[in-house]
Structure formats: C-alpha cells, structure tokens
Design an enzyme around this catalytic site. Structure first.
Site, short mmCIF file in Angstrom:
data_model
loop_
_atom_site.label_atom_id
_atom_site.label_comp_id
_atom_site.label_asym_id
_atom_site.label_seq_id
_atom_site.Cartn_x
_atom_site.Cartn_y
_atom_site.Cartn_z
N ASP A 7 2.10 5.63 10.12
CA ASP A 7 2.09 4.80 8.91
C ASP A 7 2.24 3.35 9.32
OD1 ASP A 7 2.90 3.62 6.20
OD2 ASP A 7 2.77 5.74 5.67
N TYR B 17 -9.99 1.28 -7.81
CA TYR B 17 -9.55 2.50 -7.12
C TYR B 17 -10.56 3.63 -7.33
CZ TYR B 17 -6.41 6.57 -6.33
OH TYR B 17 -5.84 7.75 -5.91
N LYS C 168 -12.92 5.48 -4.58
CA LYS C 168 -12.86 6.93 -4.34
C LYS C 168 -14.25 7.56 -4.49
CE LYS C 168 -8.53 7.65 -3.34
NZ LYS C 168 -8.18 8.04 -1.97
N GLY D 17 -0.68 7.53 6.98
CA GLY D 17 -0.06 7.31 5.67
C GLY D 17 1.01 8.36 5.42
N GLY E 237 4.13 8.16 2.82
CA GLY E 237 3.88 8.04 1.39
C GLY E 237 4.25 9.29 0.61
N GLN E 238 3.92 9.28 -0.69
CA GLN E 238 4.34 10.38 -1.59
C GLN E 238 3.81 11.73 -1.09
OE1 GLN E 238 2.76 10.48 -5.61
NE2 GLN E 238 4.38 11.85 -6.32
N ARG F 3 4.21 1.42 7.44
CA ARG F 3 5.63 1.15 7.20
C ARG F 3 6.50 2.07 8.05
NH1 ARG F 3 7.20 3.83 1.30
NH2 ARG F 3 5.13 4.63 0.86
N ASP G 135 -1.89 0.97 12.02
CA ASP G 135 -2.64 0.37 10.90
C ASP G 135 -4.06 0.94 10.94
OD1 ASP G 135 -4.01 -1.15 9.10
OD2 ASP G 135 -3.40 -3.09 9.93
P1 NAD Z 1 1.32 6.36 -1.17
O1 NAD Z 1 1.03 4.96 -1.60
O2 NAD Z 1 2.59 7.00 -1.59
O3 NAD Z 1 1.21 6.48 0.40
C1 NAD Z 1 0.22 5.81 1.15
C2 NAD Z 1 0.81 5.49 2.50
O4 NAD Z 1 -0.19 4.79 3.25
C3 NAD Z 1 2.04 4.56 2.42
O5 NAD Z 1 3.13 5.11 3.12
C4 NAD Z 1 1.56 3.27 3.06
O6 NAD Z 1 2.56 2.58 3.80
C5 NAD Z 1 0.45 3.78 3.98
N1 NAD Z 1 -0.50 2.73 4.32
C6 NAD Z 1 -0.95 1.72 3.53
N2 NAD Z 1 -1.78 0.95 4.22
C7 NAD Z 1 -1.88 1.46 5.46
C8 NAD Z 1 -2.58 1.09 6.64
N3 NAD Z 1 -3.36 0.00 6.65
N4 NAD Z 1 -2.45 1.84 7.74
C9 NAD Z 1 -1.64 2.95 7.74
N5 NAD Z 1 -0.93 3.33 6.67
C10 NAD Z 1 -1.05 2.60 5.54
O7 NAD Z 1 0.07 7.25 -1.64
P2 NAD Z 1 0.04 8.82 -1.94
O8 NAD Z 1 0.38 9.00 -3.37
O9 NAD Z 1 0.78 9.55 -0.90
O10 NAD Z 1 -1.52 9.08 -1.82
C11 NAD Z 1 -2.13 9.54 -0.62
C12 NAD Z 1 -3.61 9.71 -0.87
O11 NAD Z 1 -3.80 10.65 -1.95
C13 NAD Z 1 -4.35 8.44 -1.31
O12 NAD Z 1 -5.65 8.46 -0.81
C14 NAD Z 1 -4.39 8.56 -2.83
O13 NAD Z 1 -5.47 7.85 -3.35
C15 NAD Z 1 -4.58 10.05 -2.98
N6 NAD Z 1 -4.16 10.51 -4.30
C16 NAD Z 1 -2.85 10.48 -4.66
C17 NAD Z 1 -2.46 10.93 -5.93
C18 NAD Z 1 -1.02 10.93 -6.37
O14 NAD Z 1 -0.74 11.21 -7.54
N7 NAD Z 1 -0.06 10.63 -5.48
C19 NAD Z 1 -3.43 11.40 -6.83
C20 NAD Z 1 -4.78 11.36 -6.44
C21 NAD Z 1 -5.12 10.95 -5.16
C1 AKB Z 2 -2.92 7.14 -9.71
O1 AKB Z 2 -2.35 7.23 -10.82
O2 AKB Z 2 -3.50 6.15 -9.29
C2 AKB Z 2 -2.93 8.38 -8.83
C3 AKB Z 2 -4.21 9.14 -9.02
C4 AKB Z 2 -4.37 10.02 -10.18
O3 AKB Z 2 -5.10 8.99 -8.23
N1 AKB Z 2 -1.78 9.16 -9.12
#
Ligand code: NAD
Ligand code: AKB
Length: 316
Positions: A36, A144, A148, A10, A13-14, A38, A54
């Site tokens: 990833d 979600y 988690k 992943g 992603g962000q 994508r 994947d």
């Molecule tokens: P994101 O959606 O920006 O990135 C997730 C990445 O996973 C994407 O690039 C997507 O293409 C990839 N992905 C999706 N399905 C896939 C698959 N089957 N195989 C491989 N890659 C795949 O999410 P994020 O914000 O970077 O979050 C990363 C983790 O952190 C997640 O577990 C999320 O729940 C957790 N999280 C994020 C936040 C936040 O604010 N960003 C807050 C709490 C927890």
């Molecule tokens: C969301 O809003 O879903 C995420 C998180 C707090 O897990 N940024």
C-alpha cells in the site's frame, strides 16, 4: 503445480485488509505480499510480508513483482465515488494508470491471474433501476463510474489480445467492521453502526428512501476468491460480473438497528453524495455470475445487522 505468490495492492484499505487475511489463510502467510501507499494496517501487522508501494510507479511495481516472484496480483488501489467527485483528475489518473501498469506488467511477466474490482457505479441514470442486468444501457455520470467502465474494457482487451487471465466483479456498497470505508457514497452504511453504538444517533448524508445495492464483506471476500478459483472455462464475462447481496434504504437499515438499540435515532441531511446515489440502480441482477461460477450470497439485511453489531461489541 504452481506455488502461488500473491501481491495485494491497496492492502490497507476496506477490502484489502480482509482479502489479504483471507488469502493468507488459503495460500500461507508468507505467500501473500501486502502492499500500500499508506502504512500497514494494524490488523495485518505480524501476519505476513508488507511492502510500501505506489502503483503509479511502474518501475518500482515491476521490480517488486520480479523480486517477490509474484504469480497473481489483486489490484485494489483506487479513488472511490465521493472522493473522486472532489478531485476528478486524480481519480481518473490513479484508477486508469494504476490498472494499465498492472495489466502491462502482468502481460510481460506472464502473471498467472489478475483481480481488479469494478463497481455498480458503472451504471448511470439511464440504466434500469431495479434488478439491473449484466448487459444494459451503461452511461455513468461520475468520474469514478467512468473510470470503472473504461477499466472493464481494458481488462477485456488484455484478456482477448494478450491472454491475461484478468477477472472482475462489480461490487455493490460493502459493509464491514474490520476496516473503515475509503470515500464512497455507500459509506453511510458503515458509519451508521459506529454512531449508533457510540452516540445512539446518526445524521445520514443520503435521503431516507435511497435504495442502493449493498453486500456484507464476508460475502464479498468469499465471492472474490470463488471467482478467482473458478476454472477459466467457466468465465464468460471478461469485463466484470454483476454481483448482488441485498438492497436497502437508510430508513430500513436504521429500523433494523433499532431492533437491537431501541433508543437509536436517525435524521437526514443529504449532501452532494445524494446525486451520485440517485444515478445508481437500486438492485442488481447477478444471474450470470450464479450461472457461470455458482455465486450465491449468504447475508441479508437482518443477518448482516446482527453480525455487525455483535462484532462491534453489542450484545443483542
Ligand atoms: P479503500 O480506499 O478503502 O482502499 C484503497 C487502498 O488503496 C487504500 O489503502 C489506499 O492507501 C491505497 N492506495 C491509494 N493510492 C495508492 C497507490 N497509488 N498505490 C498503492 N496503494 C494506493 O478502497 P476499498 O473500498 O478497499 O476498495 C478497493 C477496490 O474495490 C477499489 O477498486 C474500489 O473501487 C472497489 N470497490 C469498493 C467498494 C466498496 O464498497 N468498498 C465497492 C465497489 C468497488
Ligand atoms: C462507492 O460508494 O463509491 C463504493 C462503490 C459502490 O463503488 N462503495
């Protein structure tokens, strides 16, 4: 000494983009394999190895782990809260099966360490709103949050039963300028900066007084790496650690942005994401992470806002 070979799943992603870049600085570009579903994120291109992967395809994942001699896995692939409510089955399948695939392979291949993030979304309307503690009533109402919370128990199970060194943080909403957020309820806190700069106005999908736990990405990346580098003897929580950065409402964030862009205007048009936000705590008690491995946040609301605007290109 083990020569680390890290797989980030992943990575486009962000969080993945910034975490991959930070890990490459520490462990060497070629020792951190980004992957990833994508395409490779522009910021990662030319900085180290990338494989298309994947996480739902366990066989393919297993082959990559062996082929790349992986010693640590960071699993970031997931569907977040807002997108999850639109497609609950998809969110449950990816968030659960992806984690179980990684934990199983980690057990079989004796992967040295696994990182998997949880979220403040595990908390629900019956959890305390302010300074929500590490251990409390936890009754999530989003798919979600349910995924988690279940994931946290799987991490603890694989640690207790099979000795997998899996570590986890319940991130708050993360604010960043390098990569875009991916379908969460806290995404407004990033969108607002882009619209403030481009349009001088923003329509927020949450009400003005919706307080949520938030964190600036540099704190989140540093905290993640500090947790992963802490001696195993310091880790008392094998479910997931509460971590706190700041707590603010859309109105407060808009007020802070106005200090830099006086003509900025915000209005409010709450949608389905309001109910999700209303079910989460306003602030988090992270005293256990502070005690166990010395966590300390650096950024507050004014510091984060100034840094975001500076990096997105506004002289304040
Ligand atoms: P994101 O959606 O920006 O990135 C997730 C990445 O996973 C994407 O690039 C997507 O293409 C990839 N992905 C999706 N399905 C896939 C698959 N089957 N195989 C491989 N890659 C795949 O999410 P994020 O914000 O970077 O979050 C990363 C983790 O952190 C997640 O577990 C999320 O729940 C957790 N999280 C994020 C936040 C936040 O604010 N960003 C807050 C709490 C927890
Ligand atoms: C969301 O809003 O879903 C995420 C998180 C707090 O897990 N940024």
């Amino acid at each position: 000494m083990i020569r680390e070979r890290i797989l980030v799943i992943g990575a486009s992603g962000q969080i993945g983009v910034e975490l991959t870049l930070a890990l490459r600085k520490i462990y060497g570009n070629n020792n951190v394999v980004a992957s990833d579903l994508r395409e490779e994120n522009e910021l990662l291109k030319g900085t180290g190895p990338y494989v298309s992967l994947d996480v739902m395809n366990k066989e393919m994942l297993h082959v990559q782990v062996i082929r790349q001699s992986i010693t640590q896995i960071y699993l970031l692939a997931a569907i977040l809260s807002a997108t999850g409510e639109k497609n609950p089955n998809l969110a449950w399948n990816l968030n659960m099966q992806g984690l179980l695939n990684v934990l199983d392979i980690a057990r079989e291949e004796k992967i040295y360490k696994v990182y998997w993030p949880s979220s403040i979304a595990v908390f629900g309307p019956t959890s305390p709103k302010k300074n929500c503690p590490q251990q409390t009533i936890i009754e999530p109402i989003t798919v979600y949050g349910i995924s988690k919370y279940a994931g946290e128990f799987w991490c603890n199970y694989y640690h207790q039963r099979f000795g997998v060194d899996v570590r986890s943080i319940r991130y708050p909403g993360l604010i960043s300028y390098k990569s875009a957020p991916g379908g969460g309820t806290t995404d407004y806190s990033v969108e607002i900066f882009h619209d403030a700069l481009e349009e001088k106005k923003y329509t927020c999908f949450l009400q003005e007084n919706t307080y949520l736990p938030m964190m600036y990405m540099p704190d989140a990346i540093r905290g993640t790496i500090e947790l992963m580098e802490a001696p195993a003897s310091k880790i008392t929580v094998r479910h997931s650690y509460n971590l706190s950065g700041m707590s603010f409402s859309p109105k407060e964030l808009a007020g802070e942005i106005k200090k830099h862009i006086p003509e900025f205007h915000i209005d409010y048009k709450p949608d389905y994401r309001q109910a999700i936000a209303d079910s989460w705590p306003e602030s988090i008690d992270d005293s256990v992470a502070r005690r166990d491995w010395g966590w300390k946040n650096e950024f507050d609301l004014p510091g984060m806002t100034a840094d975001m605007l500076e990096n997105l290109g506004v002289a304040s």
